[in-house]
Design a protein around this motif. Structure first.
Motif, PDB file in Angstrom:
ATOM      1  N   GLU A  69       0.831  -1.206   0.000  1.00 47.04           N
ATOM      2  CA  GLU A  69       0.000   0.000   0.000  1.00 47.04           C
ATOM      3  C   GLU A  69       0.867   1.259   0.000  1.00 47.04           C
ATOM      4  O   GLU A  69       0.589   2.216  -0.729  1.00 47.04           O
ATOM      5  N   ASP A 104       1.189   4.109  -2.933  1.00 48.79           N
ATOM      6  CA  ASP A 104       1.014   5.532  -2.633  1.00 48.79           C
ATOM      7  C   ASP A 104       2.164   6.351  -3.213  1.00 48.79           C
ATOM      8  O   ASP A 104       1.947   7.418  -3.805  1.00 48.79           O
ATOM      9  N   VAL A 163       1.879   6.648  -7.054  1.00 51.38           N
ATOM     10  CA  VAL A 163       0.831   7.582  -7.460  1.00 51.38           C
ATOM     11  C   VAL A 163       1.260   9.022  -7.214  1.00 51.38           C
ATOM     12  O   VAL A 163       1.055   9.907  -8.057  1.00 51.38           O
ATOM     13  N   GLU A 164       1.885   9.270  -6.079  1.00 50.11           N
ATOM     14  CA  GLU A 164       2.343  10.631  -5.763  1.00 50.11           C
ATOM     15  C   GLU A 164       3.406  11.096  -6.747  1.00 50.11           C
ATOM     16  O   GLU A 164       3.388  12.256  -7.205  1.00 50.11           O
ATOM     17  N   GLU A 202      -4.839  -0.743  -9.860  1.00 56.69           N
ATOM     18  CA  GLU A 202      -5.099   0.236  -8.796  1.00 56.69           C
ATOM     19  C   GLU A 202      -4.363   1.548  -9.068  1.00 56.69           C
ATOM     20  O   GLU A 202      -4.937   2.643  -8.895  1.00 56.69           O
ATOM     21  N   ARG A 255      -6.202   3.313 -11.829  1.00 55.56           N
ATOM     22  CA  ARG A 255      -7.474   3.864 -11.340  1.00 55.56           C
ATOM     23  C   ARG A 255      -7.251   5.164 -10.594  1.00 55.56           C
ATOM     24  O   ARG A 255      -7.990   6.142 -10.788  1.00 55.56           O
ATOM     25  N   ARG A 256      -6.213   5.196  -9.771  1.00 56.56           N
ATOM     26  CA  ARG A 256      -5.969   6.382  -8.953  1.00 56.56           C
ATOM     27  C   ARG A 256      -5.305   7.507  -9.738  1.00 56.56           C
ATOM     28  O   ARG A 256      -5.563   8.692  -9.478  1.00 56.56           O
TER      29      ARG A 256
END
Length: 271
Positions: free
Chosen positions: A116, A120, A123-124, A161, A164-165
């Motif tokens: 997770e 994160d 994505v960041e 995922e 998606r984000r």
């Protein structure tokens, strides 16, 4: 079923875009991925001319970013991050110049973090990449490739995922990698269909599936090397059956180590 394109994972001639397109057409391809995995070898004028010829001859282009162009670093600072950001920036510039559909890149690594936390970070950092690209008018779609090591970042679920984000990122399904991490489960159409269904749920309307394919050797659910077609257990026929169930078009890039294998995959997919 949407149109299925099949292409090479590398430009077949680096001397001139005219010759490169000529060879691709001679081999029956209607797609090609520009091979920057080991570094950049093509300049912007070369890319622009390649794009002109590709549009003229209905060739779908994509770009594979250098392997060091990954995101998910422990911190978005330092030499490695700067090199990665620069590689993704230039890959996007080449893609914009030639009209490529997508820039393929690899996810990062867990680096001792939970899955997770690693996602994160990816994505960041992708948001930082996007900000830079938008400032240069080269905010092209990116494609995050499913990896072939079962205990690291980059499973299909991870890539879906992240896509998606992030919104502007698409999963790139490498079926050789997934065959390896599943211990050889991709022998019937159903596993292919299930994977495509997950990806279909996060792709924009009209965007093609972008798929990598080759036969593969693996051990302990980790890829070891790409094989000539027929030497392992992964076949293209079940993929063709699975694609029949979707209206979405698909671009399949052969990462086989020899041309005979790529032609066998093309024949299985498009006849």
């Amino acid at each position: 079923m949407g149109r299925v394109r099949v292409g090479s994972a590398r430009i077949p001639d680096r001397d001139a875009p005219e010759r490169a397109v000529e060879v691709l057409l001679e081999r029956g391809y209607d797609a090609c991925e520009i091979d920057f995995e080991s570094g950049f070898w093509m300049g912007y004028p070369w890319a622009e001319r390649l794009g002109e010829l590709a549009r003229e001859h209905d060739l779908a282009l994509s770009v594979h970013a250098p392997l060091f162009g990954w995101v998910g670093h422990l911190e978005a600072t330092g030499r490695k991050w700067s090199s990665a950001l620069g590689a993704l920036d230039r890959s996007a510039g080449i893609a914009a110049a030639c009209g490529a559909e997508v820039v393929v890149f690899h996810p990062g690594f867990l680096l001792g973090r939970s899955r997770e936390d690693a996602i994160d970070a990816v994505v960041e950092q992708l948001a930082l990449v996007r900000e830079r690209l938008e400032g240069k008018d080269r905010a092209v779609p990116f494609g995050i490739e499913v990896m072939g090591r079962v205990r690291d970042l980059g499973s299909l679920d991870d890539c879906v995922e992240i896509s998606r984000r992030a919104g502007w990122v698409r999963p790139v399904v490498d079926f050789a990698h997934m065959h390896a991490t599943s211990d050889g489960a991709f022998v019937e159409p159903e596993p292919f269909r299930e994977a495509l269904e997950l990806v279909d749920g996060v792709l924009p309307s009209g965007a093609p599936f972008h798929l990598h394919f080759s036969d593969i050797a693996f051990a302990n659910r980790n890829e070891t090397k790409h094989l000539p077609y027929g030497e392992g257990t992964l076949r293209a026929d079940p993929l063709r059956v699975a694609l029949d169930g979707f209206d979405r078009p698909a671009t399949v890039i052969s990462e086989s180590p020899d041309e005979r294998s790529s032609q066998a995959i093309r024949a299985a997919l498009v006849g």
